[in-house]
Scaffold this active site. Structure first.
Site, PDB file in Angstrom:
ATOM      1  N   ASP A 122      19.720  45.460  63.288  1.00  0.00           N
ATOM      2  CA  ASP A 122      18.803  44.889  64.265  1.00  0.00           C
ATOM      3  C   ASP A 122      18.582  43.411  63.942  1.00  0.00           C
ATOM      4  O   ASP A 122      18.980  42.938  62.879  1.00  0.00           O
ATOM      5  CB  ASP A 122      17.487  45.667  64.314  1.00  0.00           C
ATOM      6  CG  ASP A 122      16.753  45.677  62.990  1.00  0.00           C
ATOM      7  OD1 ASP A 122      17.084  44.867  62.118  1.00  0.00           O
ATOM      8  OD2 ASP A 122      15.843  46.504  62.837  1.00  0.00           O
ATOM      9  N   ASP A 159      18.304  55.476  67.587  1.00  0.00           N
ATOM     10  CA  ASP A 159      18.035  55.385  66.153  1.00  0.00           C
ATOM     11  C   ASP A 159      16.568  55.689  65.922  1.00  0.00           C
ATOM     12  O   ASP A 159      15.733  55.456  66.795  1.00  0.00           O
ATOM     13  CB  ASP A 159      18.343  53.984  65.623  1.00  0.00           C
ATOM     14  CG  ASP A 159      17.213  53.009  65.932  1.00  0.00           C
ATOM     15  OD1 ASP A 159      16.338  52.835  65.069  1.00  0.00           O
ATOM     16  OD2 ASP A 159      17.184  52.451  67.045  1.00  0.00           O
TER      17      ASP A 159
END
Length: 369
Positions: free
Chosen positions: A89, A261
């Site tokens: 990320d 996720d």
């Protein structure tokens, strides 16, 4: 990167995503390895569980151990001993969760939660760090507003996300990794649509739905996802950031999402809860004390093949970390198997039946015997 949709059932779709470190079948659940490790599990555990891709956190790795240490190892894959794909990320979500931020169009200045030092993060720095990490999928730097933010605050964050996405794309100078854009817009339909159109106009390898499942009502999560997906291209993977419960994943798959996720499976494992084909199972509960059954009779993981509920209850009761390890291994294995069944049901045209059955199971309150 190559992405091909192989089969559809309504809006639900099965696809194949080819990345530099391997092939990922979608829909896919990605275990979260925040600090370059999935808590309590080894890379071999993850591989044996069937994980095809894991997520790691740019923000945390940038602070500790730092980019230079990971570069010294030859990248994140070698640093953490994981040979398959990794998604990182951008750090945006974690940064905007911190207090006392200074935010402007240049980037974000914050105090390190580790040592209190001043840290600056921008689209360019986020790209530089992710390129150095060598992850397969990198994420554009975005502005994620809090779930209770009013319209004007979210509007400003949405516009900034677009400007930062442009800068992220410009700074992403590599041919060995791929970059996903992130759609924001809070819980406001017009801003969701606007952000989706803006981000897709830039042209990314895939698209993420950000800023949801962070405290808003479930109905709003699903409504905003539907609106966003409507404006995302069919030939690119769609990633819902932070969605991890079986029930939510089923609803999102039904709306055309491909990737998920969450720390959810491993977090609840550390608190004594298992995910099973009959619902949630509380291993802390006394009814497990004399049970010779495995955690889940339908599961073939190491935990279920070798240990009883009674033994794991004992470990959890005594505060032994092995109990948390065994449940973490089981829950990750369950989520991988669960996604296998999601894909199979889409391929066979029975996804709606599978979804209905599993949502009934998980809304019934869990296993008690």
């Amino acid at each position: 990167m190559e992405f091909e949709v192989k089969k559809t059932s309504g809006k639900a779709r099965v696809g194949v995503l080819k990345l530099p470190h391997g092939v990922v079948r979608t829909p896919v659940f990605m275990p979260v390895g925040t600090n370059a490790n999935v808590k309590l599990l080894t890379p071999r555990d993850l591989e044996e569980a069937g994980a095809e891709i894991v997520l790691s956190n740019t923000f945390h790795l940038m602070l500790k151990p730092g980019v230079e240490i990971i570069r010294l190892h030859g990248g994140l894959h070698k640093f953490m001993g994981w040979k398959k794909p990794i998604l990182t990320d951008s750090g945006g979500f974690q940064v905007f969760s911190l207090p006392k931020l200074k935010i402007d169009d240049e980037g974000v200045t914050f105090k390190s939660p580790i040592d209190g030092s001043k840290v600056f993060l921008s689209p360019e720095i986020s790209m530089e760090v992710q390129i150095a990490l060598g992850s397969d999928i990198c994420m554009a730097f975005d502005h994620c507003p809090p779930p209770d933010a009013d319209y004007e605050v979210v509007k400003e964050a949405t516009e900034r996300t677009y400007r930062w996405a442009l800068r992220s794309k410009e700074a992403f100078k590599t041919e060995n990794q791929v970059l996903f854009g992130i759609v924001q817009g809070g819980v406001y339909p017009d801003l969701r649509k606007k952000s989706a159109l803006q981000i897709t106009s830039i042209g990314f390898d895939g698209y993420a739905i950000g800023g949801l499942s962070i405290g808003e009502e479930r109905s709003l999560t699903l409504e905003m996802t539907e609106i966003t997906v409507e404006y995302l291209p069919e030939d690119r993977p769609r990633y819902f950031m932070g969605g991890g419960s079986p029930e939510l994943i089923l609803e999102l798959v039904d709306r055309g999402v491909d990737m998920f996720d969450s720390v959810f499976p491993t977090r609840i494992a550390r608190h004594g809860t298992a995910l099973t084909w009959k619902g949630r199972l509380n291993l802390k509960a006394s009814y497990n004390k004399r049970s010779l059954d495995p955690v889940d009779e339908q599961c073939g993981c190491y935990t279920c093949k070798n240990f009883t509920r009674s033994y794991i209850h004992h470990l959890i009761d005594r505060g032994e970390v092995l109990g948390q390890i065994l449940l973490s291994l089981h829950n990750v294995s369950f989520m991988i198997s669960f996604m296998d069944e999601v894909r199979r049901s889409i391929e066979e045209g029975t996804f709606r039946e599978f979804k209905g059955k599993m949502i009934d199971v998980y809304s019934s309150g869990g296993v008690s015997v």
